[in-house]
Motif scaffolding. Structure first.
Motif, mmCIF file in Angstrom:
data_model
loop_
_atom_site.group_PDB
_atom_site.id
_atom_site.type_symbol
_atom_site.label_atom_id
_atom_site.label_comp_id
_atom_site.label_asym_id
_atom_site.label_seq_id
_atom_site.Cartn_x
_atom_site.Cartn_y
_atom_site.Cartn_z
ATOM 1 N N VAL A 52 1.120 -1.374 0.179
ATOM 2 C CA VAL A 52 0.154 -0.360 -0.049
ATOM 3 C C VAL A 52 0.627 0.861 -0.113
ATOM 4 N N TYR A 53 0.817 2.052 -1.021
ATOM 5 C CA TYR A 53 1.743 3.683 -0.976
ATOM 6 C C TYR A 53 0.630 4.292 -0.746
ATOM 7 N N SER A 54 0.931 5.085 0.361
ATOM 8 C CA SER A 54 -0.656 6.278 0.334
ATOM 9 C C SER A 54 0.474 7.675 0.068
ATOM 10 N N VAL A 55 0.106 8.847 -0.685
ATOM 11 C CA VAL A 55 1.097 8.955 -1.903
ATOM 12 C C VAL A 55 0.443 10.750 -1.703
ATOM 13 N N GLY A 56 -1.068 11.111 -1.096
ATOM 14 C CA GLY A 56 -2.120 11.540 -1.118
ATOM 15 C C GLY A 56 -1.179 13.032 0.430
ATOM 16 N N PRO A 57 -2.085 13.751 0.195
ATOM 17 C CA PRO A 57 -2.919 14.003 -0.634
ATOM 18 C C PRO A 57 -3.117 14.623 -2.619
ATOM 19 N N TYR B 60 6.066 11.734 0.781
ATOM 20 C CA TYR B 60 7.201 11.883 -0.634
ATOM 21 C C TYR B 60 7.967 10.317 -0.291
ATOM 22 N N SER B 61 7.764 9.973 0.958
ATOM 23 C CA SER B 61 8.800 8.366 1.279
ATOM 24 C C SER B 61 8.089 7.255 0.047
ATOM 25 N N SER B 62 6.801 7.379 0.762
ATOM 26 C CA SER B 62 5.767 6.074 0.449
ATOM 27 C C SER B 62 5.832 6.604 -1.819
ATOM 28 N N LEU B 63 5.980 7.402 -2.250
ATOM 29 C CA LEU B 63 6.258 7.580 -3.284
ATOM 30 C C LEU B 63 7.279 7.125 -3.394
ATOM 31 N N GLY B 64 8.345 7.511 -3.317
ATOM 32 C CA GLY B 64 9.826 7.216 -4.039
ATOM 33 C C GLY B 64 9.484 5.483 -3.202
ATOM 34 N N ARG B 65 9.339 5.125 -2.450
ATOM 35 C CA ARG B 65 8.922 3.470 -2.665
ATOM 36 C C ARG B 65 8.221 2.878 -4.081
ATOM 37 N N PHE B 66 7.679 3.728 -3.791
ATOM 38 C CA PHE B 66 6.649 3.135 -5.453
ATOM 39 C C PHE B 66 7.597 3.299 -6.340
ATOM 40 N N VAL B 67 8.600 4.033 -6.614
ATOM 41 C CA VAL B 67 9.503 4.412 -7.854
ATOM 42 C C VAL B 67 10.273 3.238 -7.765
ATOM 43 N N SER B 68 10.882 3.516 -6.637
ATOM 44 C CA SER B 68 12.144 1.684 -6.526
ATOM 45 C C SER B 68 11.084 0.666 -6.612
ATOM 46 N N ASP B 69 10.697 0.493 -6.836
ATOM 47 C CA ASP B 69 9.380 -0.658 -6.565
ATOM 48 C C ASP B 69 9.912 -0.756 -8.150
#
Length: 506
Positions: free
Chosen positions: A251-256, A491-500
């Protein structure tokens, strides 16, 4: 030659959902120079404004060199045009497009010397049928969830209950019985028990539930992850419950994800007419004192009967407050719900402006000329961000709620359909960030009229200048902005998504 990781975005055809996914796309390509995105547009029949809207986005997109749009809409000839259940129709529509998505993606990557490499699909929550196409290309599917994390968790819970019971009718009957008796449901993604009356009616209608909970099952079983338009500081319990589950996708919480330019959120006109109307509205707000205006807007499909409009008008006059009221006529079609004895409304697209004099009580505009303004289309982001706006009467669509929190404007809830009742419950009871005019229930479209007294009381409460709710909304507004910058949770969650995404690619 440097390789570019290409994500294929497949948004829902609704304007607000497209706008949210495009904001996500912009965040991604800003975050990493090795990402590019192709957005596949599939327009549902009956929405003539969507073409103009998508064209305007393409023309104004400053990131267009790394975000391309392809319209692959096919004829609905193969779809049962007599199908009246919206979810069933959407399911048939997307299945009809699977082959065209596959062919389009194949064409995009058919040259061996192309620097682009297909990294995955990002699909709207209702488009999970496309996981089959992603699997054929041996790339992961990520689901974009534009609604609250609490609603996602509730769906995972209901889908698990259905699997455990092995027969959907058992679950449906249980919820219906609990609803009748004022029952509640304990759900891991909510800290408080959820009244069954606010659970969206799609899980009580067998045809709708079969489709929707199948969407959810695909997310659970085939998605690599779910990108949720929320932030941990707002829905800490919901996000935490799914992360700790251990059996769900990432789960990537990237909002709002807030469309600060207001593109597509509530705009039903493009070009000079919309620009002139917006200028007129903002000029009026400029003349009002700080936090003095109550803003009423009920989204792209919200409309009321003549009797209800009269009660709203009466309430506004009684408050004596300044107001900005967005009124629209909806081309609704009344049908009979075959699963219950209640009457429901099949929603259609709104496409027309409304002359305020045609819908408000006679003399109302003259009597309120000094303090109020009645409009048709509302530039919602521009209004909510204005210093003069002190409160918001809302249908509780999630985009609208996130916008109100971003700008620190407290909400009086008036949900109308879909998951809006659940959103209202979450805002009022779970998060204590809103006041209640009307909770409503999801199973019955209430044909009764909310009284002027109820509306007046709700407006006066949300406009209280020093209330605890106003203080909490201001605090969450500050957190919502911090979470999107470096060091913030989103910001960190979005970065985790990009890394994945990049890790899977290389």
């Amino acid at each position: 030659m440097k390789k570019i990781a290409e994500l294929v975005f497949i948004p829902h055809a609704a304007r607000g959902h497209i706008a949210a996914m495009l904001e996500l796309a912009k965040l991604l390509i800003t975050r990493d120079a090795s990402l590019s995105i192709t957005v596949l547009i599939m327009k549902l029949p009956g929405n003539p404004n969507l073409a103009a809207y998508t064209d305007s986005l393409v023309a104004s997109n400053s990131f267009s060199e790394r975000i391309q749009f392809l319209d692959i809409t096919q004829s609905e000839d193969k779809i049962n045009s007599a199908e009246t259940n919206p979810l069933v129709f959407v399911d048939l529509f997307i299945k009809n497009h699977k082959r065209h998505v596959k062919n389009t993606v194949t064409d995009l990557f058919q040259t061996d010397n192309s620097p682009r490499r297909l990294a995955g699909f990002v699909v709207h929550m209702a488009w999970t049928e496309m996981t089959d196409v992603a699997n054929e290309f041996r790339v992961p599917t990520y689901v974009f969830w534009p609604s609250p994390a609490g609603w996602l968790g509730l769906n995972f819970h209901l889908q698990a209950l259905r699997e455990e019971r092995d027969m959907h009718v058992d679950l449906r009957n249980k919820l219906a019985n609990d609803y009748t008796n004022g029952g509640e449901l304990w759900v891991p993604s909510f800290a408080n028990p959820v009244p069954t009356g606010v659970i969206p009616s799609m899980v009580l209608d067998k045809s709708s539930a079969d489709v929707f909970l199948t969407f959810v099952k695909r997310i659970r079983e085939t998605a690599k992850g779910v990108i949720v338009n929320t932030f941990a500081e707002l829905e800490s319990h919901a996000v935490g419950s799914m992360i700790s589950d251990g059996k769900l996708p990432a789960v990537y919480s990237v909002g709002p994800i807030v469309n600060l330019k207001g593109e597509g959120s509530h705009a039903f006109s493009v070009g000079r007419e919309a620009q002139d109307n917006e200028s007129n509205i903002i000029e009026w707000l400029d003349d009002q004192p700080d936090s003095s205006v109550i803003f009423l807007c009920f989204g792209s499909c919200g409309s009321f009967s003549e009797d209800q409009v009269k009660e709203i008008a009466t309430a506004l006059e009684r408050t004596g407050l300044r107001f900005l009221w967005s009124v629209r006529r909806h081309p609704g079609l009344t049908t009979k719900d075959t699963t219950t004895t209640t009457t429901t409304t099949k929603l259609a697209f709104v496409s027309d402006f409304v002359d305020p004099e045609e819908v408000v009580p006679e003399g109302f505009l003259d009597r309120t000329a000094g303090v109020g303004k009645v409009i048709s289309w509302a530039p919602q982001v521009a209004v909510l961000s204005h210093r003069a706006v002190g409160g918001f009467v809302s249908h509780c669509g999630w985009n609208s709620l996130l916008e109100s929190l971003w700008f620190g404007v407290p909400v009086a809830t008036w949900p109308l359909f879909a998951e809006q009742q659940l959103n209202a419950f979450q805002m009022v009871k779970e998060l204590e960030l809103a006041v209640e005019i009307k909770t409503g229930n999801s199973r019955v479209v209430d044909k009764g009229v909310v009284s002027a007294k109820e509306i007046e009381d709700g407006i006066m409460r949300v406009m209280e200048p020093h209330s605890d709710i106003r203080k909490r909304v201001k605090e969450i507004s500050q957190k919502s902005r911090k979470t999107m910058i470096e060091g913030g949770s989103s910001y960190s969650s979005l970065g985790r998504f990009v890394s994945d995404v990049l890790e899977n690619l290389y």
